[in-house]
Design a protein around this motif. Structure first.
Motif, PDB file in Angstrom:
ATOM      1  N   GLY A 137       0.809  -1.217   0.000  1.00 40.07           N
ATOM      2  CA  GLY A 137       0.000   0.000   0.000  1.00 40.07           C
ATOM      3  C   GLY A 137       0.844   1.270   0.000  1.00 40.07           C
ATOM      4  O   GLY A 137       0.357   2.347  -0.328  1.00 40.07           O
ATOM      5  N   ALA A 182       2.230   2.189  -4.092  1.00 35.46           N
ATOM      6  CA  ALA A 182       1.060   3.076  -4.189  1.00 35.46           C
ATOM      7  C   ALA A 182       0.924   3.682  -5.587  1.00 35.46           C
ATOM      8  O   ALA A 182      -0.185   3.805  -6.123  1.00 35.46           O
ATOM      9  CB  ALA A 182       1.168   4.183  -3.142  1.00 35.46           C
ATOM     10  N   ALA A 183       2.051   4.050  -6.182  1.00 40.88           N
ATOM     11  CA  ALA A 183       1.985   4.703  -7.495  1.00 40.88           C
ATOM     12  C   ALA A 183       1.438   3.754  -8.552  1.00 40.88           C
ATOM     13  O   ALA A 183       0.725   4.173  -9.471  1.00 40.88           O
ATOM     14  CB  ALA A 183       3.370   5.217  -7.897  1.00 40.88           C
ATOM     15  N   VAL A 191      -2.376   3.717  -8.187  1.00 40.05           N
ATOM     16  CA  VAL A 191      -2.968   4.940  -8.728  1.00 40.05           C
ATOM     17  C   VAL A 191      -2.978   4.903 -10.256  1.00 40.05           C
ATOM     18  O   VAL A 191      -3.986   5.200 -10.901  1.00 40.05           O
ATOM     19  CB  VAL A 191      -2.176   6.178  -8.224  1.00 40.05           C
ATOM     20  N   SER A 192      -1.858   4.487 -10.839  1.00 38.76           N
ATOM     21  CA  SER A 192      -1.752   4.492 -12.303  1.00 38.76           C
ATOM     22  C   SER A 192      -2.655   3.439 -12.936  1.00 38.76           C
ATOM     23  O   SER A 192      -3.295   3.690 -13.955  1.00 38.76           O
ATOM     24  CB  SER A 192      -0.294   4.255 -12.726  1.00 38.76           C
ATOM     25  N   ALA A 193      -2.708   2.251 -12.329  1.00 39.71           N
ATOM     26  CA  ALA A 193      -3.579   1.203 -12.871  1.00 39.71           C
ATOM     27  C   ALA A 193      -5.039   1.642 -12.768  1.00 39.71           C
ATOM     28  O   ALA A 193      -5.839   1.405 -13.678  1.00 39.71           O
ATOM     29  CB  ALA A 193      -3.345  -0.114 -12.128  1.00 39.71           C
ATOM     30  N   SER A 229      -6.137   4.706 -12.854  1.00 39.90           N
ATOM     31  CA  SER A 229      -6.423   5.770 -13.820  1.00 39.90           C
ATOM     32  C   SER A 229      -6.715   5.184 -15.197  1.00 39.90           C
ATOM     33  O   SER A 229      -7.517   5.723 -15.946  1.00 39.90           O
ATOM     34  CB  SER A 229      -5.261   6.765 -13.878  1.00 39.90           C
ATOM     35  N   VAL A 230      -6.058   4.058 -15.513  1.00 40.62           N
ATOM     36  CA  VAL A 230      -6.330   3.409 -16.799  1.00 40.62           C
ATOM     37  C   VAL A 230      -7.628   2.611 -16.721  1.00 40.62           C
ATOM     38  O   VAL A 230      -8.463   2.662 -17.633  1.00 40.62           O
ATOM     39  CB  VAL A 230      -5.147   2.492 -17.201  1.00 40.62           C
ATOM     40  N   LEU A 255      -9.632  -5.385 -18.507  1.00 37.50           N
ATOM     41  CA  LEU A 255      -8.410  -4.984 -17.804  1.00 37.50           C
ATOM     42  C   LEU A 255      -7.294  -6.005 -18.055  1.00 37.50           C
ATOM     43  O   LEU A 255      -7.489  -7.207 -17.885  1.00 37.50           O
ATOM     44  CB  LEU A 255      -8.694  -4.889 -16.292  1.00 37.50           C
ATOM     45  N   ALA A 256      -6.118  -5.513 -18.450  1.00 39.81           N
ATOM     46  CA  ALA A 256      -4.987  -6.395 -18.705  1.00 39.81           C
ATOM     47  C   ALA A 256      -4.510  -7.015 -17.382  1.00 39.81           C
ATOM     48  O   ALA A 256      -4.563  -6.349 -16.343  1.00 39.81           O
ATOM     49  CB  ALA A 256      -3.849  -5.611 -19.351  1.00 39.81           C
ATOM     50  N   THR A 309      -1.653  -7.620 -16.062  1.00 34.46           N
ATOM     51  CA  THR A 309      -0.594  -6.936 -15.319  1.00 34.46           C
ATOM     52  C   THR A 309      -1.153  -5.740 -14.557  1.00 34.46           C
ATOM     53  O   THR A 309      -0.678  -5.400 -13.471  1.00 34.46           O
ATOM     54  CB  THR A 309       0.541  -6.500 -16.265  1.00 34.46           C
ATOM     55  N   LEU A 310      -2.186  -5.097 -15.112  1.00 39.45           N
ATOM     56  CA  LEU A 310      -2.821  -4.008 -14.377  1.00 39.45           C
ATOM     57  C   LEU A 310      -3.558  -4.556 -13.157  1.00 39.45           C
ATOM     58  O   LEU A 310      -3.626  -3.893 -12.115  1.00 39.45           O
ATOM     59  CB  LEU A 310      -3.767  -3.208 -15.277  1.00 39.45           C
ATOM     60  N   MET A 357      -1.036  -4.841 -10.564  1.00 38.32           N
ATOM     61  CA  MET A 357      -0.728  -3.521  -9.987  1.00 38.32           C
ATOM     62  C   MET A 357      -1.833  -3.106  -9.008  1.00 38.32           C
ATOM     63  O   MET A 357      -1.551  -2.628  -7.905  1.00 38.32           O
ATOM     64  CB  MET A 357      -0.592  -2.485 -11.111  1.00 38.32           C
ATOM     65  N   PRO A 405       6.368  -2.692 -13.180  1.00 41.24           N
ATOM     66  CA  PRO A 405       6.041  -1.514 -12.379  1.00 41.24           C
ATOM     67  C   PRO A 405       6.052  -1.838 -10.879  1.00 41.24           C
ATOM     68  O   PRO A 405       6.260  -0.944 -10.057  1.00 41.24           O
ATOM     69  CB  PRO A 405       4.624  -1.153 -12.842  1.00 41.24           C
ATOM     70  N   ASP A 430       9.859  -0.917  -7.984  1.00 38.30           N
ATOM     71  CA  ASP A 430       9.768  -0.202  -6.700  1.00 38.30           C
ATOM     72  C   ASP A 430      10.424  -1.001  -5.575  1.00 38.30           C
ATOM     73  O   ASP A 430      11.098  -0.444  -4.710  1.00 38.30           O
ATOM     74  CB  ASP A 430       8.302   0.064  -6.344  1.00 38.30           C
TER      75      ASP A 430
END
Lengths: 435, 160
Positions: free
Chosen positions: A216, A220-221, A224-226, A228-229, A239-240, A242-243, A246, A370, A374
């Motif tokens: 978490g 976190a980024a 957020v990015s997954a 947004s997509v 939804l792919a 890998t997302l 994420m 992704p 991190d």
């Protein structure tokens, strides 16, 4: 043959308390050298799968700690392992990571030739050694191997090591989980592996991969990015995968608190319960039908019901049975570690099953993932940070009084507990305390 | 008929947009069903054969580049700077599609401890499979064959 034990001036027992570990275990090269001799020199280490060596003469080169070893299938079909070192001048015998050597391994320096089990077959210009030594004494040292359901493990301690079965204990069930998911009872290692490395201590991976609080924050980024997509998609099922991986990092802590963590003697652990699986082939009708045909409906149901996220087999491998991915850790230096990802094909399963596993391994072991990128950053920051300031102890006391069940085979705690780190250092202390 | 100038401009523009971190414009160069692929082994002919360093569809390209702009993406904190060197573009027709191959090197720098390891070089053969849509030449697939594809890599945040 046991590795040379460096005459230790350090006292491993002084580096571990019940609730914390001294930071030098991550930063001190002397600790690393002792770990190589006493942990990687004694534990059973997963090396290769039977299917990687289909024909006599086939070989792979793998590492046991910092030791390079060659596994070769001999003409009788048995797999043998030897150290990657010519017994003459010491040159390494194999330069390739895998290949075929049907006539044995020949040293490139003076042409000494060795059998898969290390026996010295011939020496060019042997008359020069007339009366000097017996050829049978000049073989390359062999490494003891044992196999569980096609997975080949090695042990540098030779006959001093307990049987593999004893080492695996309760954790055999995760290897069963991987193999039993095959609708033919067979798994095959894929032809390609994927590697990443980081500039930090090998133990960081072991202490991170069953940590359910960090996603978490550290990831976190990605969440957020997954998101947004995902918000822009018309249908959630588009939804792919890998997302999905994420997004999974954004699960609330209570979700993990409700899951179980299982720790077992030897430093091993896994997280289990209702984890669910975005990449699992469980939901594919063709796969499920094939599994029922092989096992019968009752056994097939039991196989699919096993829900384990990730087993850590201390000190060198990581088993994602549900996604047919196994990763090997190679400690290079106290501040350098390589991770090698292998994907397995469930023989007889639809092609999609293997594709899912490939995608999972890409997400779980690529340096460009992704999520992983991190983690690698965090490992390296811990190496740098642990050299700073006066604070010398790293606590691992989270969930110290939350044990749910204790048996001889394992202990069950909430998955948010650091019980798995305490368990790893119990094993560490045991290995390191024996001269 | 291949327009070498048009192909060359597209390949150079694609690299430039990455270096300038103009990621929305970068993604707009690709078709909807595109693939961005960095194989884990040079002999791979299809990304389903084994794991890859990058195997992205448009969704993942968007998520990945969105992440680069997030100050909490620790693997890219601070974000890397890149400079692509593009050379030797050859365009040809394969199975009715225009395929451009080029030699590329990407120099990457990310401020960490201030010394050599902060700067890295990636390089190899880049293959762009192109398709004309509504009169515009777009990238259907970008494949990057790193010369050291089988090697272990440290964290990679910037697309190659």
């Amino acid at each position: 043959m046991a590795l040379h034990d460096p005459q230790a001036t350090l006292d491993p027992a002084a580096l571990v308390r019940s609730d914390a570990v001294h930071r030098s275990v991550y930063t001190d090269p002397a600790v690393f050298d002792l770990e190589m001799a006493r942990i990687f020199g004694r534990a059973w280490l997963y090396l290769a799968h039977d299917s990687e060596l289909p024909a006599p003469g086939d070989y792979v080169v793998r590492h046991m700690g910092t030791q390079s070893v060659i596994l070769t299938r001999d003409k009788d079909g048995a797999v043998k392992a030897i150290h990657n070192r010519c017994s003459h001048r010491g040159a390494t015998l194999c330069a390739f990571r895998k290949g075929s050597a049907p006539h044995g391994h020949q040293c490139p320096y003076h042409g000494w030739m060795f059998e898969p089990d290390g026996a010295l077959r011939f020496i060019p210009w042997h008359q020069g050694y007339e009366g000097q030594f017996d050829k049978s004494e000049m073989g390359v040292a062999q490494v003891r191997l044992e196999t569980y359901r096609g997975f080949i493990f090695g042990n540098l301690a030779g006959e001093a090591a307990p049987p593999l079965d004893h080492f695996l204990g309760h954790m055999r069930s995760t290897i069963d989980d991987l193999v039993d998911r095959s609708p033919t009872g067979r798994v095959e290692c894929g032809p390609y592996v994927l590697r990443h490395y980081y500039r930090a201590n090998w133990k960081m991976t072991f202490e991170n991969l069953n940590d359910t609080i960090h996603p978490g924050f550290a990831h976190a980024a990605s969440v957020v990015s997954a998101k947004s997509v995902a918000q822009t998609l018309e249908r959630r099922e588009d939804l792919a995968p890998t997302l999905g991986m994420m997004l999974a990092n954004g699960k609330p802590v209570q979700f993990f608190q409700d899951l179980d963590m299982i720790t077992a003697p030897g430093g091993h652990s896994y997280i289990g319960g209702h984890m669910g699986a975005d990449y699992s082939p469980d939901t594919q009708d063709a796969y499920t039908r094939a599994l029922i045909d092989f096992h019968g409906p009752d056994k097939a149901r039991d196989v699919l019901r096993v829900d384990r996220h990730l087993m850590l087999l201390y000190p060198s491998s990581f088993w994602h049975a549900r996604y047919q991915t196994v990763r090997i850790l190679r400690p290079v230096r106290h501040d350098l570690t390589e991770m090698i990802g292998f994907v397995f094909r469930l023989v007889g399963a639809p092609d999609e099953t293997y594709r899912n596993a490939v995608e999972y391994c890409t997400g779980a072991n690529s340096a460009a993932s992704p999520v992983i990128s991190d983690d690698l950053e965090i490992y390296e920051r811990c190496l740098l940070g642990n050299a700073q300031g006066p604070r010398e102890w790293v606590p691992f006391s989270r969930g110290a009084h939350e044990d749910r069940e204790r048996t001889n085979a394992f202990t069950r705690t909430p998955a948010t507990s650091e019980a798995y780190i305490r368990n790893q250092f119990a094993a560490w202390s045991d290995y390191m305390g024996r001269a | 008929m291949i327009d070498d100038g048009e192909v060359s401009r597209l390949v150079h523009l694609e690299a430039r947009l990455l270096d300038d971190q103009r990621f929305d414009e970068w993604i707009a160069l690709f078709t909807e069903d595109c693939r961005y692929w960095v194989p884990g082994h040079p002999e791979m002919s299809d990304p389903t054969e084994g794991p890859s360093h990058f195997h992205d569809d448009r969704q993942l390209m968007r998520a990945r580049t969105h992440r680069l702009a997030n100050p909490r993406a620790f693997g890219a904190e601070p974000a890397p700077r890149t400079a692509h060197v593009v050379s030797g573009i050859l365009a040809e027709e394969r199975d009715g599609a225009v395929v451009a191959t080029s030699s590329q090197i990407m120099l990457e720098w990310r401020d960490r401890d201030g010394f050599e390891a902060d700067k890295r070089l990636f390089g190899g053969r880049v293959t762009h499979r192109l398709r004309r849509e509504d009169g515009v030449l777009r990238i259907a697939e970008k494949r990057v064959d790193l010369i050291d594809a089988e090697a272990a890599f440290n964290a990679m945040a910037a697309p190659l």
